[in-house]
Design a protein around this motif. Sequence first.
Motif, PDB file in Angstrom:
ATOM      1  N   ASP A   9      13.485  37.908  43.512  1.00  0.00           N
ATOM      2  CA  ASP A   9      14.564  37.749  44.493  1.00  0.00           C
ATOM      3  C   ASP A   9      15.868  37.271  43.853  1.00  0.00           C
ATOM      4  O   ASP A   9      16.839  36.981  44.546  1.00  0.00           O
ATOM      5  CB  ASP A   9      14.146  36.820  45.637  1.00  0.00           C
ATOM      6  CG  ASP A   9      13.995  35.369  45.225  1.00  0.00           C
ATOM      7  OD1 ASP A   9      14.163  35.042  44.026  1.00  0.00           O
ATOM      8  OD2 ASP A   9      13.682  34.550  46.107  1.00  0.00           O
ATOM      9  N   LEU A  10      15.888  37.189  42.522  1.00  0.00           N
ATOM     10  CA  LEU A  10      17.049  36.788  41.718  1.00  0.00           C
ATOM     11  C   LEU A  10      17.441  35.327  41.892  1.00  0.00           C
ATOM     12  O   LEU A  10      18.462  34.892  41.384  1.00  0.00           O
ATOM     13  CB  LEU A  10      18.260  37.700  41.970  1.00  0.00           C
ATOM     14  CG  LEU A  10      18.006  39.194  41.755  1.00  0.00           C
ATOM     15  CD1 LEU A  10      19.253  39.984  42.097  1.00  0.00           C
ATOM     16  CD2 LEU A  10      17.533  39.482  40.353  1.00  0.00           C
ATOM     17  N   ASP A  62       8.012  30.381  42.987  1.00  0.00           N
ATOM     18  CA  ASP A  62       6.722  30.738  43.564  1.00  0.00           C
ATOM     19  C   ASP A  62       6.147  31.893  42.749  1.00  0.00           C
ATOM     20  O   ASP A  62       6.869  32.836  42.395  1.00  0.00           O
ATOM     21  CB  ASP A  62       6.869  31.176  45.025  1.00  0.00           C
ATOM     22  CG  ASP A  62       7.302  30.044  45.930  1.00  0.00           C
ATOM     23  OD1 ASP A  62       7.061  28.867  45.591  1.00  0.00           O
ATOM     24  OD2 ASP A  62       7.891  30.337  46.988  1.00  0.00           O
ATOM     25  N   VAL A  63       4.871  31.843  42.458  1.00  0.00           N
ATOM     26  CA  VAL A  63       4.257  32.862  41.609  1.00  0.00           C
ATOM     27  C   VAL A  63       4.447  34.261  42.197  1.00  0.00           C
ATOM     28  O   VAL A  63       4.592  35.238  41.461  1.00  0.00           O
ATOM     29  CB  VAL A  63       2.773  32.537  41.320  1.00  0.00           C
ATOM     30  CG1 VAL A  63       1.907  32.736  42.556  1.00  0.00           C
ATOM     31  CG2 VAL A  63       2.272  33.346  40.135  1.00  0.00           C
ATOM     32  N   GLU A  64       4.501  34.373  43.531  1.00  0.00           N
ATOM     33  CA  GLU A  64       4.703  35.671  44.180  1.00  0.00           C
ATOM     34  C   GLU A  64       6.094  36.228  43.895  1.00  0.00           C
ATOM     35  O   GLU A  64       6.334  37.420  44.055  1.00  0.00           O
ATOM     36  CB  GLU A  64       4.502  35.570  45.693  1.00  0.00           C
ATOM     37  CG  GLU A  64       3.121  35.146  46.118  1.00  0.00           C
ATOM     38  CD  GLU A  64       2.933  33.624  46.109  1.00  0.00           C
ATOM     39  OE1 GLU A  64       3.933  32.875  46.105  1.00  0.00           O
ATOM     40  OE2 GLU A  64       1.776  33.180  46.078  1.00  0.00           O
ATOM     41  N   ASN A  65       7.030  35.371  43.488  1.00  0.00           N
ATOM     42  CA  ASN A  65       8.400  35.778  43.204  1.00  0.00           C
ATOM     43  C   ASN A  65       8.615  36.074  41.716  1.00  0.00           C
ATOM     44  O   ASN A  65       9.698  36.468  41.325  1.00  0.00           O
ATOM     45  CB  ASN A  65       9.380  34.685  43.656  1.00  0.00           C
ATOM     46  CG  ASN A  65      10.809  35.122  43.529  1.00  0.00           C
ATOM     47  OD1 ASN A  65      11.181  36.207  43.959  1.00  0.00           O
ATOM     48  ND2 ASN A  65      11.634  34.284  42.934  1.00  0.00           N
ATOM     49  N   GLY A 112      19.198  46.603  34.686  1.00  0.00           N
ATOM     50  CA  GLY A 112      20.017  47.812  34.703  1.00  0.00           C
ATOM     51  C   GLY A 112      19.840  48.599  35.991  1.00  0.00           C
ATOM     52  O   GLY A 112      20.782  49.223  36.484  1.00  0.00           O
ATOM     53  N   SER A 113      18.626  48.561  36.540  1.00  0.00           N
ATOM     54  CA  SER A 113      18.386  49.263  37.807  1.00  0.00           C
ATOM     55  C   SER A 113      19.219  48.649  38.933  1.00  0.00           C
ATOM     56  O   SER A 113      19.634  49.350  39.862  1.00  0.00           O
ATOM     57  CB  SER A 113      16.898  49.256  38.166  1.00  0.00           C
ATOM     58  OG  SER A 113      16.450  47.966  38.551  1.00  0.00           O
ATOM     59  N   LEU A 114      19.497  47.354  38.836  1.00  0.00           N
ATOM     60  CA  LEU A 114      20.370  46.707  39.828  1.00  0.00           C
ATOM     61  C   LEU A 114      21.778  47.279  39.757  1.00  0.00           C
ATOM     62  O   LEU A 114      22.417  47.517  40.795  1.00  0.00           O
ATOM     63  CB  LEU A 114      20.416  45.191  39.607  1.00  0.00           C
ATOM     64  CG  LEU A 114      19.175  44.413  39.982  1.00  0.00           C
ATOM     65  CD1 LEU A 114      19.298  42.974  39.497  1.00  0.00           C
ATOM     66  CD2 LEU A 114      18.944  44.468  41.467  1.00  0.00           C
ATOM     67  N   ASN A 115      22.273  47.503  38.558  1.00  0.00           N
ATOM     68  CA  ASN A 115      23.603  48.082  38.404  1.00  0.00           C
ATOM     69  C   ASN A 115      23.670  49.472  39.030  1.00  0.00           C
ATOM     70  O   ASN A 115      24.666  49.833  39.657  1.00  0.00           O
ATOM     71  CB  ASN A 115      24.001  48.137  36.932  1.00  0.00           C
ATOM     72  CG  ASN A 115      24.239  46.766  36.351  1.00  0.00           C
ATOM     73  OD1 ASN A 115      24.542  45.820  37.068  1.00  0.00           O
ATOM     74  ND2 ASN A 115      24.086  46.646  35.050  1.00  0.00           N
ATOM     75  N   LYS A 116      22.598  50.262  38.870  1.00  0.00           N
ATOM     76  CA  LYS A 116      22.555  51.591  39.480  1.00  0.00           C
ATOM     77  C   LYS A 116      22.585  51.492  40.995  1.00  0.00           C
ATOM     78  O   LYS A 116      23.256  52.275  41.668  1.00  0.00           O
ATOM     79  CB  LYS A 116      21.313  52.346  39.020  1.00  0.00           C
ATOM     80  CG  LYS A 116      21.366  52.760  37.569  1.00  0.00           C
ATOM     81  CD  LYS A 116      20.091  53.461  37.151  1.00  0.00           C
ATOM     82  CE  LYS A 116      20.133  53.767  35.663  1.00  0.00           C
ATOM     83  NZ  LYS A 116      18.887  54.380  35.207  1.00  0.00           N
ATOM     84  N   LEU A 117      21.854  50.526  41.541  1.00  0.00           N
ATOM     85  CA  LEU A 117      21.844  50.343  42.990  1.00  0.00           C
ATOM     86  C   LEU A 117      23.206  49.915  43.508  1.00  0.00           C
ATOM     87  O   LEU A 117      23.649  50.381  44.564  1.00  0.00           O
ATOM     88  CB  LEU A 117      20.781  49.313  43.394  1.00  0.00           C
ATOM     89  CG  LEU A 117      19.342  49.773  43.248  1.00  0.00           C
ATOM     90  CD1 LEU A 117      18.393  48.607  43.516  1.00  0.00           C
ATOM     91  CD2 LEU A 117      19.042  50.923  44.177  1.00  0.00           C
TER      92      LEU A 117
END
Length: 76
Positions: free
Chosen positions: A23-24, A30-33, A48-53
Motif C-alpha cells: 500500500d506504499l 502488517d505481514v499482509e501488506n 516502474g509499474s507505478l510510473n506506467k499507471l
Amino acid sequence: HRYVIEQFIGRKLETEETVHHKDLDKENNDVENLHLFKNKIDHGLCHGSLNKLVKILLNENMIKFDENEGIYKILK
C-alpha cells in the motif's frame, strides 16, 4: 518490515532480498501488506509499474499534476 517478514518466513533475509509495502505506507508493517522480492531489480520493476499507471491515469484525465503544490491529484 524486514524483521516482520523474517519472522513470517522463518529465516533471515538475504542481502539482495527487498521488502515492498504493497500500500506504499512504510509505517504499515502488517505481514499482509508486505511482499518479498528476491532482488532489487524486481523491486525496481514493481515501482516502474507505478510510473506506467500514473501515465495512463494522466492520459485518461483521471489525475493531474498540481503545479502549485508539486503533487499529483485525483480529478473529480
